[in-house]
Design a protein around this motif. Structure first.
Motif, PDB file in Angstrom:
ATOM      1  N   GLY A 270       0.843  -1.203   0.000  1.00  0.00           N
ATOM      2  CA  GLY A 270       0.000   0.000   0.000  1.00  0.00           C
ATOM      3  C   GLY A 270       0.874   1.246   0.000  1.00  0.00           C
ATOM      4  O   GLY A 270       0.817   2.060   0.904  1.00  0.00           O
ATOM      5  N   GLU A 293       0.473  -1.389  -4.708  1.00  0.00           N
ATOM      6  CA  GLU A 293      -0.536  -0.356  -4.478  1.00  0.00           C
ATOM      7  C   GLU A 293      -1.747  -0.659  -5.352  1.00  0.00           C
ATOM      8  O   GLU A 293      -1.614  -1.162  -6.462  1.00  0.00           O
ATOM      9  CB  GLU A 293       0.091   1.014  -4.823  1.00  0.00           C
ATOM     10  N   ASP A 318      -3.117  -5.986  -5.386  1.00  0.00           N
ATOM     11  CA  ASP A 318      -3.893  -5.961  -4.143  1.00  0.00           C
ATOM     12  C   ASP A 318      -3.117  -6.734  -3.074  1.00  0.00           C
ATOM     13  O   ASP A 318      -2.688  -7.867  -3.320  1.00  0.00           O
ATOM     14  CB  ASP A 318      -5.245  -6.638  -4.416  1.00  0.00           C
TER      15      ASP A 318
HETATM   16  C1  LIG Z   1      -3.104   6.271   3.650  1.00  0.00           C
HETATM   17  S1  LIG Z   1      -2.351   5.674   2.198  1.00  0.00           S
HETATM   18  C2  LIG Z   1      -0.752   5.280   2.791  1.00  0.00           C
HETATM   19  C3  LIG Z   1       0.325   5.339   1.740  1.00  0.00           C
HETATM   20  C4  LIG Z   1       1.741   5.009   2.233  1.00  0.00           C
HETATM   21  N1  LIG Z   1       1.807   3.712   2.883  1.00  0.00           N
HETATM   22  C5  LIG Z   1       2.247   6.067   3.162  1.00  0.00           C
HETATM   23  O1  LIG Z   1       2.201   5.868   4.383  1.00  0.00           O
HETATM   24  O2  LIG Z   1       2.687   7.104   2.684  1.00  0.00           O
HETATM   25  C6  LIG Z   1      -3.082   4.072   2.016  1.00  0.00           C
HETATM   26  C7  LIG Z   1      -2.744   3.447   0.674  1.00  0.00           C
HETATM   27  O3  LIG Z   1      -3.041   2.052   0.746  1.00  0.00           O
HETATM   28  C8  LIG Z   1      -3.570   1.645  -0.492  1.00  0.00           C
HETATM   29  N2  LIG Z   1      -4.358   0.420  -0.318  1.00  0.00           N
HETATM   30  C9  LIG Z   1      -5.522   0.281   0.346  1.00  0.00           C
HETATM   31  N3  LIG Z   1      -5.953  -0.982   0.263  1.00  0.00           N
HETATM   32  C10 LIG Z   1      -5.014  -1.676  -0.451  1.00  0.00           C
HETATM   33  C11 LIG Z   1      -4.903  -3.023  -0.888  1.00  0.00           C
HETATM   34  N4  LIG Z   1      -5.850  -3.908  -0.613  1.00  0.00           N
HETATM   35  N5  LIG Z   1      -3.810  -3.359  -1.602  1.00  0.00           N
HETATM   36  C12 LIG Z   1      -2.856  -2.453  -1.919  1.00  0.00           C
HETATM   37  N6  LIG Z   1      -2.931  -1.155  -1.551  1.00  0.00           N
HETATM   38  C13 LIG Z   1      -3.996  -0.775  -0.823  1.00  0.00           C
HETATM   39  C14 LIG Z   1      -4.437   2.817  -0.903  1.00  0.00           C
HETATM   40  O4  LIG Z   1      -4.756   2.802  -2.267  1.00  0.00           O
HETATM   41  C15 LIG Z   1      -3.568   3.993  -0.477  1.00  0.00           C
HETATM   42  O5  LIG Z   1      -2.742   4.440  -1.494  1.00  0.00           O
END
Ligand SMILES: C[S@@+](CC[C@H](N)C(=O)[O-])C[C@H]1O[C@@H](n2cnc3c(N)ncnc32)[C@H](O)[C@@H]1O
Length: 502
Positions: A270, A293, A318
């Motif tokens: 993510g 992501e 995912d």
């Molecule tokens: C709040 S952001 C955090 C981004 C990064 N980890 C940071 O702390 O800067 C949450 C991210 O998780 C991703 N995300 C949510 N569910 C996910 C999944 N099932 N698989 C991959 N990414 C996911 C979202 O698309 C989003 O970009």
């Protein structure tokens, strides 16, 4: 009498801090805190030593980074003596300009003009190289600076003066592109925009072209759509030199912390727009880092910002299906993601399944208790929270909260961009944790806590007094007691390093 841009120590904790690193928040002037800062000699001394090291070796990347990091941690200690260093570093491709978001405005403090006299302010800004650079290079995250710049933007528009202030007009266009057009404006300005097509994007920047595909689970689909329209986090550059290596931070977790192999395989789950992934790839230059992501739009930003980082690979994937990558990882980072999953424990388990034996994991997630402050902010927004989210709704929410600030929210860095406000106040799905839930999950997943990170040295000192038996912060019960006594401690997030229990 020119206003002080910032004139007091600004260390109150804000809701969004933990997710974005450690940017201090911006409370209003507070004499007690000011006194504390004046007597806070270790910070003052550290900053003075870093400034002097920078003066003797301004080309030394480590000296530049150290000074920038210290100004980021304590922007309240910035003063005019730091202006040459900030001016030299604000456009430096090896330095994260966000470190000067606040320190820069603080250091400019005694001289900026009055928002009530926007013409004088515009003249001053147009000629001030550092002020222009601060507007162009990084999100403005200072309420006083935003107030000044919004007043000037309004004057430029209504008086049709953009042509006479080309640097400032261009900088405001750039700032809106960075912050997503977060600054509120009134009906008179909206009407005037029709006659100012060249300045329109200083108010209403182009939204990103969303490129999200379909995901089966409704929550996953909604989360991908949110980040497709408002990619997160908002950032421009990361420091090229890191203050410590990933190995060092693991060693700080205690003598039983796993030792990473020479060429570790790392997963960032993510990764959003890639800031965390880039900084991990730089902290572990011999590692191979795979960052996954959901949102293609976020990944497009990540690819652009992380271009050239040869040990980092960005993939649309995912995290529930991470096993399909067919790899084991020595280190997994997952920050600010689990609480947005349809079933956080199931997502966490998918990550544990691909953790190498002897590997370590860093996770960060929302605290239900600390998020009560966000609930209070949402209450203040009333029916606005029921409307479909748009940039106009976000600007209106900001307008309401600027008029009646809630420092834990309105001082947070996220409050200053549309994507940040969406993430902070309007998220499509949040399932927050508390400490007993984390303990149950770690037990069920066969994980042991290596270190629980307290956000500030002050928290660590207070925790030591409460739990002298637990120098490594591993006692869930003590940690829970601490949070009950200090409910805003994890206003950012809970953050912890874990390893397999056996
Ligand atoms: C709040 S952001 C955090 C981004 C990064 N980890 C940071 O702390 O800067 C949450 C991210 O998780 C991703 N995300 C949510 N569910 C996910 C999944 N099932 N698989 C991959 N990414 C996911 C979202 O698309 C989003 O970009």
């Amino acid at each position: 009498m020119p206003p002080q841009i910032v004139d007091a120590p600004r260390m109150r904790r804000s809701v969004a801090e933990g997710n974005r690193g450690t940017q201090p928040a911006l409370p209003p002037p507070d004499c007690g805190a000011m006194l504390a800062a004046m007597t806070d000699t270790p910070s003052v001394k550290r900053l003075a030593a870093a400034a002097s090291a920078w003066r003797s070796a301004p080309d030394d990347a480590a000296a530049r980074t150290r000074l920038a990091v210290l100004l980021w941690r304590r922007p309240d200690l910035a003063d005019a003596s730091h202006l040459p260093a900030i001016a030299a570093m604000i456009r430096d491709p090896q330095i994260d300009p966000a470190q000067f978001e606040r320190a820069g405005w603080v250091a400019l403090g005694p001289t900026p003009p009055d928002p009530a006299d926007p013409q004088t302010a515009a003249l001053w800004l147009e000629r001030h190289d550092l002020a222009i650079a601060l507007i162009e290079e990084t999100q403005v995250a200072d309420g006083v600076a935003e107030h000044l710049l919004s007043a000037v933007r309004r004057w430029l528009l209504l008086e049709r003066k953009t042509g006479a202030f080309p640097r400032l007009a261009a900088a405001l266009l750039r700032q809106a592109a960075i912050n997503g057009g977060a600054w509120p404006f009134d009906a008179e300005e909206r009407a005037a925009l029709a006659a100012a097509p060249d300045f329109l994007a200083a108010y209403l920047p182009e939204p990103p072209g969303t490129m999200e595909g379909e995901f089966a689970a409704p929550v996953t689909r909604a989360v991908a759509a949110q980040y497709g329209r408002w990619p997160y986090p908002v950032w421009q550059r990361a420091n090229a030199v890191t203050m410590r290596s990933l190995g060092d931070s693991l060693r700080a977790c205690g003598p039983d912390a796993p030792i990473l192999p020479d060429r570790p395989n790392i997963l960032v789950a993510g990764c959003g727009t890639g800031r965390e992934a880039l900084s991990i790839a730089r902290m572990a230059p011999d590692a191979t880092v795979t960052a996954i992501e959901l949102s293609e739009t976020s990944l497009a930003v990540a690819r652009e910002r992380c271009a050239g980082q040869a040990n980092l690979r960005l993939l649309r994937h995912d995290l529930h299906a991470v096993a399909e990558l067919g790899q084991r990882f020595d280190y997994i980072a997952c920050s600010g993601v689990l609480h947005h999953l349809p079933d956080p424990e199931a997502g966490w388990a998918a990550l544990v399944d691909v953790l190498a034996s002897g590997g370590a994991m860093q996770v960060a997630m929302y605290s239900r208790i600390a998020r009560l402050q966000v609930a209070a902010a949402r209450m203040r927004l009333g029916m606005l929270t029921q409307e479909p989210v748009s940039d106009d709704v976000i600007r209106e929410a900001r307008r309401k909260l600027i008029a009646a600030p809630l420092p834990s929210v309105t001082d947070s860095r996220d409050f200053f961009s549309t994507a940040g406000v969406h993430d902070l106040l309007f998220h499509v799905h949040e399932d927050c944790f508390d400490i007993p839930r984390i303990e149950r999950a770690t037990d069920a997943l066969g994980l042991k806590l290596l270190r629980f990170q307290l956000p500030t040295p002050e928290d660590a000192k207070q925790y030591r007094e409460l739990a002298p038996h637990d120098p490594l912060h591993r006692d869930f019960a003590a940690w829970h007691t601490y949070e009950m006594r200090h409910p805003s401690t994890f206003a950012g997030m809970y953050r912890m390093t874990l390893a397999r229990a056996s």
